[in-house]
Scaffold this motif. Structure first.
Motif, short mmCIF file in Angstrom:
data_model
loop_
_atom_site.label_atom_id
_atom_site.label_comp_id
_atom_site.label_asym_id
_atom_site.label_seq_id
_atom_site.Cartn_x
_atom_site.Cartn_y
_atom_site.Cartn_z
N GLY A 1 1.02 -0.83 0.45
CA GLY A 1 -0.08 -0.17 -0.02
C GLY A 1 1.04 1.40 0.09
N GLY A 2 1.89 1.20 -0.43
CA GLY A 2 2.82 2.48 -1.40
C GLY A 2 3.81 2.85 0.00
N ARG A 3 3.92 2.07 1.43
CA ARG A 3 4.13 2.08 2.44
C ARG A 3 5.62 0.59 2.31
NH1 ARG A 3 1.47 2.29 7.76
NH2 ARG A 3 4.15 2.13 8.29
N LEU A 4 6.27 0.59 2.56
CA LEU A 4 7.12 -0.56 3.18
C LEU A 4 7.23 -1.02 4.93
CD1 LEU A 4 9.41 -1.91 1.22
CD2 LEU A 4 11.33 -0.27 2.48
N VAL A 5 7.48 -2.17 5.15
CA VAL A 5 6.74 -2.35 5.95
C VAL A 5 8.29 -3.81 6.22
CG1 VAL A 5 5.80 -4.03 7.39
CG2 VAL A 5 4.54 -3.04 6.03
N GLU A 6 9.32 -3.40 7.19
CA GLU A 6 10.50 -4.63 7.18
C GLU A 6 9.45 -6.05 7.46
OE1 GLU A 6 13.36 -2.13 9.34
OE2 GLU A 6 14.37 -2.23 7.37
N ALA A 7 10.00 -6.82 7.23
CA ALA A 7 9.85 -8.10 8.07
C ALA A 7 11.02 -8.79 8.41
CB ALA A 7 9.38 -8.77 6.48
N VAL A 8 12.32 -8.64 7.89
CA VAL A 8 13.78 -8.77 8.51
C VAL A 8 13.91 -6.98 8.64
CG1 VAL A 8 15.62 -9.79 8.45
CG2 VAL A 8 13.96 -10.02 7.42
N ARG A 9 14.75 -7.41 10.12
CA ARG A 9 14.72 -5.33 11.57
C ARG A 9 16.54 -5.56 10.96
NH1 ARG A 9 11.57 -3.96 15.37
NH2 ARG A 9 10.98 -5.98 15.88
N GLY A 10 17.42 -6.32 10.90
CA GLY A 10 18.55 -6.08 11.07
C GLY A 10 18.93 -7.49 11.74
N VAL A 11 19.65 -8.02 10.95
CA VAL A 11 20.05 -9.64 11.60
C VAL A 11 21.19 -9.23 11.68
CG1 VAL A 11 20.06 -11.75 10.47
CG2 VAL A 11 17.20 -10.62 11.29
N ASP A 12 22.15 -10.02 12.25
CA ASP A 12 22.97 -10.86 12.19
C ASP A 12 23.44 -11.54 12.56
OD1 ASP A 12 24.84 -7.46 12.55
OD2 ASP A 12 22.89 -7.66 14.15
N PHE A 13 24.02 -12.63 11.82
CA PHE A 13 24.62 -14.15 12.44
C PHE A 13 25.79 -14.26 11.44
CE2 PHE A 13 21.37 -15.25 9.13
CZ PHE A 13 22.08 -16.24 8.50
N ASP A 14 26.71 -15.13 11.80
CA ASP A 14 27.82 -15.58 11.64
C ASP A 14 27.38 -17.21 10.49
OD1 ASP A 14 29.68 -13.30 10.85
OD2 ASP A 14 30.10 -13.58 13.11
N LEU A 15 27.95 -17.60 9.76
CA LEU A 15 27.72 -19.29 9.77
C LEU A 15 29.27 -19.94 9.18
CD1 LEU A 15 25.27 -21.61 8.97
CD2 LEU A 15 25.62 -21.20 6.80
N TYR A 16 29.53 -21.17 10.50
CA TYR A 16 31.20 -21.38 9.93
C TYR A 16 30.98 -22.41 8.95
CZ TYR A 16 32.73 -18.10 13.46
OH TYR A 16 33.06 -16.79 14.27
N PRO A 17 32.08 -23.17 8.24
CA PRO A 17 31.01 -24.73 7.36
C PRO A 17 31.54 -25.85 8.50
CG PRO A 17 33.74 -22.98 7.20
CD PRO A 17 33.61 -22.39 8.07
N ASN A 18 30.74 -26.99 7.93
CA ASN A 18 30.42 -27.71 8.50
C ASN A 18 28.99 -27.50 9.83
OD1 ASN A 18 31.94 -29.39 6.97
ND2 ASN A 18 33.56 -28.96 8.58
N GLU A 19 28.94 -26.06 9.94
CA GLU A 19 27.85 -25.85 10.63
C GLU A 19 26.64 -26.02 10.80
OE1 GLU A 19 27.55 -22.06 14.55
OE2 GLU A 19 27.73 -21.84 12.06
N ALA A 20 25.65 -26.82 11.65
CA ALA A 20 24.78 -26.21 11.24
C ALA A 20 23.23 -25.65 12.61
CB ALA A 20 23.75 -27.59 11.68
#
Lengths: 361, 353
Positions: free
Chosen positions: B16-35
């Motif tokens: 409706g003409g405006r932007l609604v944030e669904a993800v609001r600043g996410v930080d993470f690291d993903l290391y090899p072999n990690e789940a």
């Protein structure tokens, strides 16, 4: 309907000795062919009896016409006996079987036009209609599908809005009216083409045959009716294709295809285009039949000597045999167009083949 | 060195003409072999985040900020890669997808094109990523066969089938096989088992464990099922209203949640093992992302909330600090020390009587 019918069949004869019949039933194409033949038979029968049930049989009408024209009853009756292959004295059911038997031999009876059979008349006119309508449908559908695809990809854009507007406006104009507009404005007022030159199916004196002059001439003469058919139908195809494409674009497999890093072209054709066309095939068949049926007015207005012009003349002359023959042939053409559409559909969509042959058996 | 570093990722939807944030600043690291598991209710932004990582957002979606850095070490012949996925365009983006990071989707039933055989869909994927766009039939058959066998499917049968000829479980396995055919370093799984029955779910989860041990890819597992996630993942992060509100090891979150929302999630999901917990639902509904309250976005549904919660958004606070290389436990709750799991609270009450 077909699934229940085959289900009943399978249940009634669990281990039927008629294995062949079952196998034919379970074959997608064969079953469709059988059904088409059945439809043609029903139409033929209905047409036969309906024409016979009309007040005043054609022989009496003809004789009355001849007498009005000044001949004696005897000579008129003799001419009628020569012309009409049926004798009104024989029982109706006998006439019906005679008619069917003749039909199986490709004999549609004699035209009132002395010395020609109905078959000859149809053979001379029908190819032109099939040619012009078929050619127009190919262009309109091809153009419509392509435009619809582009409109769906760029929806909300300039192209989308303008094609939607032009397409739906042209679609709202009946094609016979559009034909008049084309002749009056395009041909006479603006002089975009030469009306008298494009009349007819080909220029008198050009020998029909497989040579450039004739083919080019045939296309030249067909160009006006084809333009009319294309302009009045392509908008519908484009709009339907757009709707279908938008639905397809939201399918998961399209997102997955993008995630798989496939090229845009591959996704557009094999993933979006192919699936978006599926629901349209049936529609193409029915709409195609409609265009074919409504060609009668366009051919009359544009003086294109196709089967419709022939039908119109036959109706005016009360030439029942010809009317019956043309309607029958048109039915056959439309039924087979539908059959073709179903076969194409089954080739495009594996699920249709499976669900009908595999699951039921 | 992480294979994927996400910093302050923001994703919005035009509405409706405006932007609604669904993800609001996410930080993470993903290391090899990690789940890593991302857990949350529907609408928490977890699926949007998954799609955003591959830049697969729908037309109305838009990444409004942040960075997704992808790194791969160099080898003898390969150069080391290090780029921001958000800056990729055209062919580079196309090639990043699936060959570096693949994704297995929620709608497993519908992930394959219904009019092409499975074999053709393996082939076009591999051809799209072949250096010259050319690849021998034998090569394709062999590599596809390898992947299918590793998910315990019979290549001879599956490759020649159309999607509708396979069962739901088989289709999901085939999709996982397809996801591994280019040996990506990151595999994103968005609710991969949701539409499947329990037994098939179990088989798929076990299989994913094996595959990860065998092939060594890093995995992001997106789910609403905290129990399933904690079983599969080394590290779990809970998402709420577009943010990560708690992260730690699977044990941390499952046994000692320190955000009331995580605790509620455990209460709301009847577990397969771990006894008969009375399912307790979280009162209220997720907040309207277009009109987020000041302070903690969970406060209105939270039984621990105090006045301060409605004015201050604390961000992630350290719960258990662990040495570098290990996962610390963090929670975005001012009152994390007071938070108890519903079952634990129940026990407390009983003990009190």
């Amino acid at each position: 309907m077909s699934t229940t019918a085959s289900g009943v069949e399978a249940a009634a004869k669990p281990e039927a000795p008629a294995g062949l019949a079952r196998r034919i039933w379970h074959n997608y194409v064969l079953r469709r062919v059988l059904r088409s033949l059945f439809v043609i038979w029903v139409v033929t029968t209905a047409m036969f009896f309906m024409l016979r049930l009309l007040p005043g049989n054609p022989v009496d009408t003809f004789i009355a016409q001849q007498i009005r024209g000044g001949s004696t009853y005897e000579s008129a009756a003799a001419t009628a006996a020569n012309l009409f292959t049926f004798d009104p004295e024989t029982p109706l059911i006998q006439q019906y079987f005679d008619y069917l038997w003749a039909l199986l031999h490709g004999d549609l009876g004699n035209s009132l036009d002395p010395g020609t059979t109905v078959m000859e008349q149809i053979a001379a006119s029908l190819p032109w209609t099939i040619f012009s309508v078929g050619y127009a449908l190919l262009i309109a559908i091809g153009l419509g599908l392509l435009l619809g695809l582009v409109m769906a990809y760029r929806r909300g854009g300039f192209l989308d809005h303008s094609i939607s507007m032009v397409g739906s406006t042209l679609h709202a104009i009946p094609n016979y009216l559009f034909a008049i507009i084309v002749v009056v404005f395009g041909g006479v007022q603006l002089g975009l083409f030469n009306v008298s030159e494009t009349r007819g199916t080909h220029t008198a004196g050009v020998e029909p045959g497989f040579n450039f002059t004739f083919i080019a001439d045939a296309f030249y003469h067909a160009s006006i009716p084809v333009t009319v058919y294309v302009l009045t139908t392509f908008g519908t195809w484009a709009l339907v294709m757009k709707a279908s494409t938008i639905t397809t674009l939201e399918e998961d497999y399209v997102t997955v295809a993008r995630a798989r890093g496939l090229s845009g072209r591959r996704i557009g054709t094999q993933y979006v285009g192919r699936n978006a066309v599926l629901p349209m095939v049936a529609q193409i068949a029915t709409q195609g039949g409609f265009v074919f049926g409504s060609a009668i007015f366009v051919e009359l207005i544009l003086k294109y000597d196709g089967v419709s012009a022939e039908l119109y003349a036959a109706v005016n002359d009360r030439d029942y045999a010809t009317v019956q023959g043309i309607l029958l042939i048109m039915t056959i053409v439309i039924v087979f167009a539908n059959l073709l559409a179903e076969i194409v559909n089954s080739m495009l969509d594996p699920r249709i083949r499976e669900s009908e042959s595999g699951a039921v058996g | 060195m992480p294979v994927l570093s996400v910093r302050d990722l923001r994703i919005g939807y035009r509405s409706g003409g405006r932007l609604v944030e669904a993800v609001r600043g996410v930080d993470f690291d993903l290391y090899p072999n990690e789940a890593l598991a991302l857990v949350g209710e529907s609408g928490s932004g977890k699926s949007t985040l998954g799609l955003g990582l591959l830049r697969l957002l729908p037309r109305t979606g838009q990444i409004t900020g942040g960075e997704v850095r992808y790194r791969a070490p160099g080898g003898d012949q390969v150069e080391a890669t290090d780029y921001d996925v958000l800056s990729l365009e055209g062919t580079r983006l196309r090639r990043f997808r699936w060959s570096e990071a693949a994704m297995v989707f929620q709608g497993a039933m519908n992930a394959f094109n219904p009019v092409l055989r499975i074999g053709e869909q393996f082939a076009d994927t591999m051809r799209a990523h072949a250096p010259e766009g050319r690849l021998g039939r034998e090569d394709i058959r062999e590599r596809a066969g390898d992947c299918l066998r590793s998910v315990r499917l019979e290549p001879g049968q599956v490759l020649g089938s159309y999607p509708h000829e396979l069962s739901g479980g088989m289709r999901q396995r085939a999709l996982i096989a397809l996801a591994m055919v280019l040996e990506p370093r990151v595999l994103i799984l968005d609710e991969p088992t949701t539409a499947l029955d329990l037994l098939t779910q179990r088989a798929i989860v076990d299989m994913l464990q094996e595959l990860r041990a065998e092939r060594g890819f890093a995995m992001i597992f997106i789910s609403h099922d905290l129990a399933l996630a904690s079983e599969l993942a080394d590290r779990v992060a809970t998402m709420y209203a577009g943010r990560i509100i708690e992260s730690g090891t699977a044990d941390d979150l499952f046994r000692e949640p320190r955000h009331p929302y995580t605790a509620g999630l455990i209460g709301a999901v009847p577990t397969v093992h771990g006894g008969a917990l009375e399912p307790v639902s979280i009162p209220g509904a997720p907040p309207d992302l277009a009109r987020l309250p000041a302070g903690c976005s969970f406060a209105s549904r939270c039984s621990y909330a105090v006045d301060e919660c409605r004015t201050t958004d604390p961000g992630l606070l350290m719960v258990t600090d662990r040495p570098a290389g290990e996962t610390s436990h963090e929670a975005a709750c001012l009152r994390w020390e007071a938070v108890r799991m519903p079952a634990m609270a129940l026990q407390d009450e009983e003990a009190g009587k």
